[in-house]
Scaffold this motif. Structure first.
Motif, short mmCIF file in Angstrom:
data_model
loop_
_atom_site.label_atom_id
_atom_site.label_comp_id
_atom_site.label_asym_id
_atom_site.label_seq_id
_atom_site.Cartn_x
_atom_site.Cartn_y
_atom_site.Cartn_z
N ASN B 1 0.82 -1.16 0.13
CA ASN B 1 -0.06 0.01 -0.09
C ASN B 1 0.85 1.10 -0.22
OD1 ASN B 1 -1.72 2.16 0.49
ND2 ASN B 1 -2.94 1.01 2.17
N ALA B 2 0.71 2.14 -1.14
CA ALA B 2 1.71 3.24 -1.09
C ALA B 2 0.97 4.57 -0.89
CB ALA B 2 2.24 3.36 -2.64
N GLY B 3 0.07 4.38 -0.05
CA GLY B 3 -0.75 5.49 0.36
C GLY B 3 -0.03 6.41 1.39
N VAL B 4 -0.68 7.61 1.72
CA VAL B 4 -0.29 8.64 2.72
C VAL B 4 -0.29 7.92 4.07
CG1 VAL B 4 -0.37 10.72 3.68
CG2 VAL B 4 -0.88 10.49 1.25
N MET B 5 0.86 7.91 4.81
CA MET B 5 1.09 7.24 6.23
C MET B 5 1.13 8.18 7.13
SD MET B 5 0.48 3.98 5.17
CE MET B 5 0.97 3.33 6.66
N GLN B 6 0.31 8.26 8.36
CA GLN B 6 0.43 9.08 9.28
C GLN B 6 0.75 8.02 10.55
OE1 GLN B 6 -2.90 12.03 7.89
NE2 GLN B 6 -1.72 13.03 9.80
N ALA B 89 -8.12 16.63 14.94
CA ALA B 89 -7.78 15.75 13.96
C ALA B 89 -6.76 16.29 12.85
CB ALA B 89 -8.75 14.87 13.18
N TYR B 90 -5.67 15.88 12.90
CA TYR B 90 -4.60 16.38 12.03
C TYR B 90 -4.45 15.60 10.82
CZ TYR B 90 -3.80 19.85 15.54
OH TYR B 90 -4.02 20.82 16.65
N PHE B 91 -4.67 16.05 9.59
CA PHE B 91 -4.53 15.34 8.54
C PHE B 91 -3.50 15.78 7.46
CE2 PHE B 91 -8.30 12.66 8.76
CZ PHE B 91 -8.97 13.39 9.41
N CYS B 92 -2.56 14.72 6.89
CA CYS B 92 -1.59 15.31 6.27
C CYS B 92 -1.97 14.52 4.81
CB CYS B 92 -0.45 14.41 6.57
SG CYS B 92 0.96 14.57 5.29
N ALA B 93 -1.60 15.42 3.69
CA ALA B 93 -2.07 15.11 2.25
C ALA B 93 -0.73 14.98 1.35
CB ALA B 93 -3.10 15.84 1.80
N SER B 94 -0.74 14.47 0.38
CA SER B 94 0.36 14.62 -0.43
C SER B 94 -0.29 14.92 -2.04
CB SER B 94 1.48 13.51 -0.34
OG SER B 94 0.86 12.32 -0.93
N SER B 95 0.75 15.27 -2.84
CA SER B 95 0.26 15.33 -4.45
C SER B 95 1.59 15.57 -5.33
CB SER B 95 -0.45 16.67 -4.59
OG SER B 95 0.38 17.79 -4.32
N PRO B 96 1.57 15.16 -6.29
CA PRO B 96 2.39 15.18 -7.28
C PRO B 96 2.66 16.38 -7.74
CG PRO B 96 0.63 14.26 -8.48
CD PRO B 96 0.15 14.32 -7.10
N PRO B 97 3.76 17.00 -8.53
CA PRO B 97 3.76 18.26 -8.78
C PRO B 97 2.54 18.71 -9.71
CG PRO B 97 5.95 17.35 -9.30
CD PRO B 97 4.82 16.13 -8.90
N ARG B 98 2.05 19.86 -9.52
CA ARG B 98 0.95 20.06 -10.04
C ARG B 98 0.95 20.47 -11.61
NH1 ARG B 98 -2.86 24.91 -7.43
NH2 ARG B 98 -4.43 24.74 -9.29
N VAL B 99 -0.09 20.05 -12.52
CA VAL B 99 -0.09 20.36 -13.97
C VAL B 99 -1.37 21.20 -14.19
CG1 VAL B 99 -0.45 19.12 -15.93
CG2 VAL B 99 0.84 17.72 -14.23
N GLY B 100 -1.14 22.44 -14.80
CA GLY B 100 -2.10 23.31 -14.84
C GLY B 100 -2.87 23.56 -13.78
N ALA B 101 -4.16 23.48 -13.59
CA ALA B 101 -5.04 23.78 -12.68
C ALA B 101 -5.27 22.63 -11.61
CB ALA B 101 -6.40 24.22 -13.11
N LYS B 102 -4.94 21.33 -12.36
CA LYS B 102 -5.21 20.15 -11.58
C LYS B 102 -4.52 20.16 -10.25
CE LYS B 102 -5.61 15.19 -12.28
NZ LYS B 102 -5.18 13.98 -13.38
N ASN B 103 -5.16 19.87 -9.21
CA ASN B 103 -4.50 19.77 -7.87
C ASN B 103 -5.37 18.85 -7.12
OD1 ASN B 103 -3.40 20.74 -5.48
ND2 ASN B 103 -4.60 22.43 -5.23
#
Lengths: 113, 116
Positions: B1-6, B89-103
């Protein structure tokens, strides 16, 4: 100032019927909108998104509609299933202002069997 | 599982202690975000980081809160001298580099901080 608002805190719908969730925003700089689903004690799960250059995006049972002139978007779930019972959050980002997401307060959906 | 781990999932601290919350982003994601959710409210943005850099900390309280994302290891949200109002509750999120408006940001399961 609440830039993203979900005015319905809760929604109850019969299984098989359509669920319609609404979201209003005030910041005209928002150019990307997302819907997340959240179960208790879990993190938000991405559902569907839409860019401001579109007015509709569909993915399976989920469709998001965007009305830029009204600064309003909605999420349609059809048909609704018991597993859809969760809290749904609308979120928006403004490319020029960076990557942060601004969230609405959420709508709790209960799908009755 | 390669999800965000907290971790930890739950953290109990007494007033005045320090809280350290950890977040490992999804594989291939170089952008990390921290959000806080108070009971019955939506998520509120706190800080956005890339490796070794704080990009946007406009949502961070001015005192007691800090965040880092070192070259090696997870991102850390640190709260010094916790007070009862920090319970959330504290949540962490991650994203790849942004492409255009997609976020699209992908969230971890969160850390629930309780301050006694």
């Amino acid at each position: 100032d609440q830039q993203v608002k979900q005015n319905s805190p809760s929604l109850s719908v019969q299984e098989g019927r359509i669920s319609i969730l609404n979201c209003d925003y005030t910041n005209s700089m928002f150019d990307y909108f997302l819907w997340y689903k959240k179960y208790p004690a879990e993190g938000p799960t991405f559902l569907i998104s839409i860019s401001s250059i579109k007015d509709k995006n569909e993915d399976g049972r989920f469709t998001v509609f965007l009305n830029k002139s009204a600064k309003h978007l909605s999420l349609h779930i059809v048909p609704s299933q018991p597993g859809d019972s969760a809290v749904y959050f609308c979120a928006a980002s403004a490319g020029a202002a960076g990557n942060k997401l601004t969230f609405g307060g959420g709508t709790r959906v209960l799908v009755k069997p | 599982n390669a999800g965000v781990m907290q971790n930890p999932r739950h953290l109990v601290r007494r007033r005045g202690q320090e809280a350290r919350l950890r977040c490992s982003p999804m594989k291939g994601h170089s952008h990390v975000y921290w959000y806080r959710q108070l009971p019955e409210e939506g998520l509120k943005f706190m800080v956005y980081l890339q490796k070794e850099n704080i990009i946007d900390e406009s949502g961070m309280p001015k005192e007691r809160f800090s965040a880092e994302f070192p070259k090696e290891g997870p991102s850390i949200l640190r709260i010094q001298q916790v007070v009862r109002g920090d319970s959330a509750a504290y949540f962490c999120a991650s994203s790849p580099p942004r492409v255009g408006a997609k976020n699209i940001q992908y969230f971890g399961a969160g850390t629930r901080l309780s301050v006694l």
